[in-house]
Design an enzyme around this catalytic site. Structure first.
Site, PDB file in Angstrom:
ATOM      1  N   SER A 121      18.065  29.921  71.023  1.00 13.84           N
ATOM      2  CA  SER A 121      18.949  29.480  72.100  1.00 13.84           C
ATOM      3  C   SER A 121      18.209  29.027  73.344  1.00 13.84           C
ATOM      4  O   SER A 121      18.505  27.993  73.913  1.00 13.84           O
ATOM      5  CB  SER A 121      19.909  30.608  72.481  1.00 13.84           C
ATOM      6  OG  SER A 121      20.739  30.915  71.395  1.00 13.84           O
ATOM      7  N   CYS A 122      17.272  29.840  73.830  1.00 13.94           N
ATOM      8  CA  CYS A 122      16.599  29.423  75.050  1.00 13.94           C
ATOM      9  C   CYS A 122      15.276  30.136  75.237  1.00 13.94           C
ATOM     10  O   CYS A 122      14.938  31.058  74.496  1.00 13.94           O
ATOM     11  CB  CYS A 122      17.492  29.594  76.273  1.00 13.94           C
ATOM     12  SG  CYS A 122      18.360  31.149  76.340  1.00 13.94           S
ATOM     13  N   GLY A 163      17.373  25.699  76.042  1.00 10.73           N
ATOM     14  CA  GLY A 163      17.305  25.643  77.498  1.00 10.73           C
ATOM     15  C   GLY A 163      16.051  26.387  77.920  1.00 10.73           C
ATOM     16  O   GLY A 163      15.622  27.322  77.254  1.00 10.73           O
ATOM     17  N   ASN A 208      17.061  33.817  82.445  1.00 15.60           N
ATOM     18  CA  ASN A 208      17.131  32.531  81.743  1.00 15.60           C
ATOM     19  C   ASN A 208      18.249  31.659  82.303  1.00 15.60           C
ATOM     20  O   ASN A 208      18.814  31.937  83.348  1.00 15.60           O
ATOM     21  CB  ASN A 208      17.337  32.779  80.245  1.00 15.60           C
ATOM     22  CG  ASN A 208      18.688  33.408  79.976  1.00 15.60           C
ATOM     23  OD1 ASN A 208      19.124  34.279  80.712  1.00 15.60           O
ATOM     24  ND2 ASN A 208      19.361  32.967  78.934  1.00 15.60           N
ATOM     25  N   CYS A 263      21.198  31.319  81.445  1.00  9.84           N
ATOM     26  CA  CYS A 263      22.535  31.918  81.509  1.00  9.84           C
ATOM     27  C   CYS A 263      22.498  33.338  82.033  1.00  9.84           C
ATOM     28  O   CYS A 263      23.469  34.066  81.918  1.00  9.84           O
ATOM     29  CB  CYS A 263      23.205  31.877  80.146  1.00  9.84           C
ATOM     30  SG  CYS A 263      23.454  30.203  79.570  1.00  9.84           S
ATOM     31  N   GLU A 292      21.302  36.195  81.141  1.00  7.83           N
ATOM     32  CA  GLU A 292      21.478  37.436  80.373  1.00  7.83           C
ATOM     33  C   GLU A 292      20.201  37.911  79.688  1.00  7.83           C
ATOM     34  O   GLU A 292      20.145  39.030  79.197  1.00  7.83           O
ATOM     35  CB  GLU A 292      22.608  37.286  79.330  1.00  7.83           C
ATOM     36  CG  GLU A 292      22.205  36.690  77.996  1.00  7.83           C
ATOM     37  CD  GLU A 292      22.077  35.177  78.014  1.00  7.83           C
ATOM     38  OE1 GLU A 292      22.023  34.573  76.936  1.00  7.83           O
ATOM     39  OE2 GLU A 292      22.015  34.594  79.110  1.00  7.83           O
ATOM     40  N   PRO A 350      27.196  33.880  77.871  1.00 11.45           N
ATOM     41  CA  PRO A 350      28.509  33.314  78.212  1.00 11.45           C
ATOM     42  C   PRO A 350      28.987  32.431  77.073  1.00 11.45           C
ATOM     43  O   PRO A 350      28.847  31.229  77.113  1.00 11.45           O
ATOM     44  CB  PRO A 350      28.199  32.465  79.442  1.00 11.45           C
ATOM     45  CG  PRO A 350      26.787  32.019  79.217  1.00 11.45           C
ATOM     46  CD  PRO A 350      26.101  33.087  78.421  1.00 11.45           C
ATOM     47  N   GLY A 401      30.325  29.874  74.733  1.00 12.77           N
ATOM     48  CA  GLY A 401      31.102  28.660  74.988  1.00 12.77           C
ATOM     49  C   GLY A 401      31.742  28.191  73.706  1.00 12.77           C
ATOM     50  O   GLY A 401      32.732  28.748  73.236  1.00 12.77           O
ATOM     51  N   ILE A 429      31.126  28.534  70.586  1.00 14.18           N
ATOM     52  CA  ILE A 429      31.358  29.421  69.445  1.00 14.18           C
ATOM     53  C   ILE A 429      32.580  30.310  69.634  1.00 14.18           C
ATOM     54  O   ILE A 429      33.167  30.760  68.670  1.00 14.18           O
ATOM     55  CB  ILE A 429      30.134  30.278  69.060  1.00 14.18           C
ATOM     56  CG1 ILE A 429      29.777  31.256  70.150  1.00 14.18           C
ATOM     57  CG2 ILE A 429      28.961  29.451  68.599  1.00 14.18           C
ATOM     58  CD1 ILE A 429      29.059  32.464  69.644  1.00 14.18           C
TER      59      ILE A 429
END
Length: 725
Positions: free
Chosen positions: A188-189, A217, A397, A399, A401, A599, A601, A603
């Protein structure tokens, strides 16, 4: 011969009851009726279900490539380089076909139009010209399961069950990419450190390009960069500070995106006591000069406890030169505890400093959040007190978390690594709380999710950024998330933020933590190894377990006690924790980090969940989706009889949201994306009050600020899609 486009039997993807005929309402119009009350003043939920049905009949079935049987389909997809042969070669063809049969036998249906639309628009395998579909939802689930199970047939079967029954949902990069020949990474990031030298800055920009190209990201730490006007080679007023680096990064992200599938997305974090902090924040002002304006990077600020204490006393706050701090202490600025060393640094004449008013700083933060939704905030001392791992967490990061320890890299003049440090990647997936509470085997659901995320870590090898590869190989860190909290509470007729709602959140996260740790301990025993540095962690010392062995954790309300009893879920006892502690101290755990709540989105629409663990933003959410325009999405489990339980986030207010997150935070080793919602009557004072309340309650990070105000619709920015599940 390529296969022809013929409608597949309707039953394989839509409703089998369709008889055809002229005069059907267009699916888009049906979906729009969800936003209109019927003659009796009721919400027309059935119109949205009909829209999903018609979407298959009018669009999906007509544009799906037809195959006569599974063998023909699999052979074609491998031969034409759509599927990764290596994934399928780990299994017998017979097993793959049996697994597909298992998935299709579940008779999965998208309960909402938006769920189906999102899946076919953003996830499913399409022909190379993008015009036709090669997979149904079941096919995607099977390819994800086969990829993550890596030849383990039993795990593949369990994964198909968990995903298709809606209990576990891998993050977008995993769900989108698994098993495809042309793909990005399933991660993811990423988080990178930037050190105060040209080699590190140059290498970071290259790393950002490489990682963005692969679909993640990227968040970068700029705290260690010397400030604007600092000396270079003892010549005063030479450094340009952090803004030009932000400009370079912004351009890098706009250039590198994942096969055009997602916009490159970046974030930068700066410490509140960095001398460039106001310049940094000014880049997001609407009236900022184009030379400094940063439009597409997300900003985050790292705030220690001392800053709040100074503001409380209405004192000045000193900003310290990172260049001088590193010379005096021999370590980068980000690795110093500013709270601990604050007065020592104030008194040290060798460290250049400037001062600003602490309350003015918080006022500026609130003003900017009103204008742009930024910056994110990381409460540095809260985060590090809760960190069970040896080392310092310096930033988060895209987002807010992911909270993991990183270490700096050292470079030679030719930009090769003199010492490979440890950077961070996030392997994410989320559980649907409602479906997980309904699971026939709660512990198994958690374990399968932990094994799936561990597989993402095991299968990721990003050689172009050695510090990311090193970090992943050493830590096996993962982030199991949660979604659909509000949906579940409303289904059970509990108000979000009520005593019962907070009680449930506490006991649910407590129980998940126990099973997540147990699963990671099992993997460590099976593989005979644990994450690197385990012996220096609070897991090894046993300190982590004290709060669970020293006190009884159980539901405070009868309602929550009953929910767990009815679901057949045993709440772990002190003895369970003592036994787990013993096993962990003896054998370790495989994953350095286990939980992070992103967060969610896209999914959550596919999975039909409320996003993450925050409240809904409206009973029927309006989204703008590409060419199709407005699309309407109903909150999960909402009927015309239980609407009172679907109060939206703006009505609920920040205190109840923060209280709910605080209950979960105490059982999550990393962070939770927490968005604050305000009515349009809110002032900057209200935003500051919420920040102080969050800090006092032990919240680790704050994500966006959202105001219910038409002018600010869209402050959520596309940026976080890459880290959003």
């Amino acid at each position: 011969m390529p296969p022809t486009v013929i409608a597949e039997p309707v039953a394989s993807g839509a409703h089998a009851s369709y008889s055809g005929g002229p005069g059907e309402t267009d699916y888009h119009a049906l979906n729009a009726m969800l936003n209109l009350y019927d003659a009796d003043g009721k919400i027309q939920f059935d119109k949205d279900r009909e829209a999903a049905h018609q979407y298959f009949l009018q669009h999906v079935n007509q544009n799906t490539v037809f195959f006569h049987n599974q063998d023909e389909k699999l052979d074609y997809l491998i031969r034409e380089n759509y599927y990764e042969r290596e994934v399928l070669d780990q299994y017998s063809r017979n097993f793959v076909k049996t697994l597909l049969d298992r998935a299709y036998a579940k008779k999965f249906r998208f309960p909402t139009f938006l769920g189906a639309f999102k899946y076919y628009t953003s996830y499913t395998l399409k022909t190379f010209d993008g015009k036709r579909y090669l997979e149904r939802f079941e096919d995607r689930v099977v390819m994800v399961a086969l990829t993550l199970a890596a030849g383990d047939t039993a795990l593949a079967e369990l994964l198909v069950d968990e995903i298709i029954d809606g209990r576990f949902q891998p993050a977008t990069p995993t769900f989108l990419n698994s098993g495809k020949k042309q793909r990005g990474e399933p991660v993811s990031c990423f988080l990178l450190r930037v050190e105060d030298n040209m080699e590190s800055i140059g290498r970071s920009i290259n790393s950002a390009l490489q990682l963005s190209k692969r679909g993640g990201g990227v968040a970068l730490l700029l705290t260690n960069i010397r400030e604007h006007g600092a000396p270079i080679k003892n010549i005063e007023n030479q450094s340009s500070g952090v803004i030009p680096i932000m400009k370079l990064l912004e351009d890098a992200f706009s250039y590198a995106n994942q096969l055009g599938a997602r916009q490159g997305a970046g974030a930068v974090y700066l410490h509140a006591h960095h001398p460039d902090i106001y310049r940094f924040l000014d880049t997001k002002r609407e009236n900022a000069d184009e030379k400094i304006r940063i439009k597409t990077l997300s900003l985050g600020v790292v705030i220690p406890d001392i800053t709040f204490e100074l503001a409380k006393r209405n004192d000045d706050m000193y900003l310290f030169s990172p260049y001088d701090v590193e010379r005096v202490y021999g370590v980068p600025f980000a690795d110093i505890s500013v709270t601990e060393k604050y007065y020592e640094m104030v008194d040290d004449a060798r460290i250049r400093k400037t001062k600003i008013k602490a309350r003015e700083f918080f006022q500026t933060l609130a003003e900017l959040q009103f204008e742009s939704g930024y910056p994110y905030i990381m409460f540095e001392d809260t985060v590090n007190r809760a960190n069970p791992i040896d080392g310092k967490i310096t930033h988060s990061n895209l987002c807010s978390e992911i909270l993991q320890v990183s270490t700096p890299s050292l470079f030679n003049e030719d930009l090769s690594y003199a010492k490979v440090g440890k950077d961070i990647s996030c392997n994410l997936g989320s559980l649907n709380i409602a479906k997980t509470m309904d699971s026939p085997d709660f512990a198994q659901t958690i374990e399968v999710a932990i094994r799936a995320l561990t597989a993402v870590s095991d299968q990721t090898h990003i050689k172009s950024v050695p510090s990311i590869e090193q970090g992943n190989n050493d830590s096996h860190a993962i982030g199991l998330g949660q979604m659909n909290l509000h949906g579940y509470l409303a289904r059970e007729r509990i108000f979000y933020g009520s005593d019962e709602g907070i009680d449930f959140t506490n006991i649910y996260f407590y129980t998940v933590l126990y099973h997540a740790l147990r699963a990671s301990n099992r993997i460590a025993i099976e593989r005979g190894t644990h994450f690197k540095g385990f012996e220096r962690s609070k897991y090894a010392s046993g300190e982590f377990f004290d709060k669970y062995t020293d006190q009884i954790w159980e539901p405070k309300t009868q309602k929550v006690r009953q929910l767990f009893a009815d679901a057949g879920i045993r709440i772990p006892t002190q003895d369970d924790w003592r036994r787990l502690k013993e096993s962990v101290q003896a054998h370790g755990i495989y994953n350095q980090n286990l939980q992070a709540v992103p967060p969610t989105g896209s999914i959550s629409y596919i999975n039909h969940s409320t996003s993450s663990i925050h409240p809904i933003v409206s009973k029927v959410e309006i989204r703008k989706e590409g060419k199709i325009g407005r699309v309407y999405y109903p909150a999960p489990y909402m009927t015309n009889d239980n609407l009172e339980y679907y109060e939206d986030a703006y009505e609920i207010g920040y205190e109840k949201i923060i209280d709910t997150y605080a209950a979960a935070t105490q059982h999550v080793d990393q962070g939770l994306s927490l968005t604050l919602f305000f009515k349009d009557t809110a002032t900057t004072r209200d935003v500051n009050k919420a920040q102080i309340y969050a800090w006092r309650k032990g919240i680790k990070t704050l994500y966006y600020i959202r105001l219910r105000q038409m002018a600010l619709e869209g402050t959520e920015v596309e940026g976080c899609v890459s880290c959003m599940l």
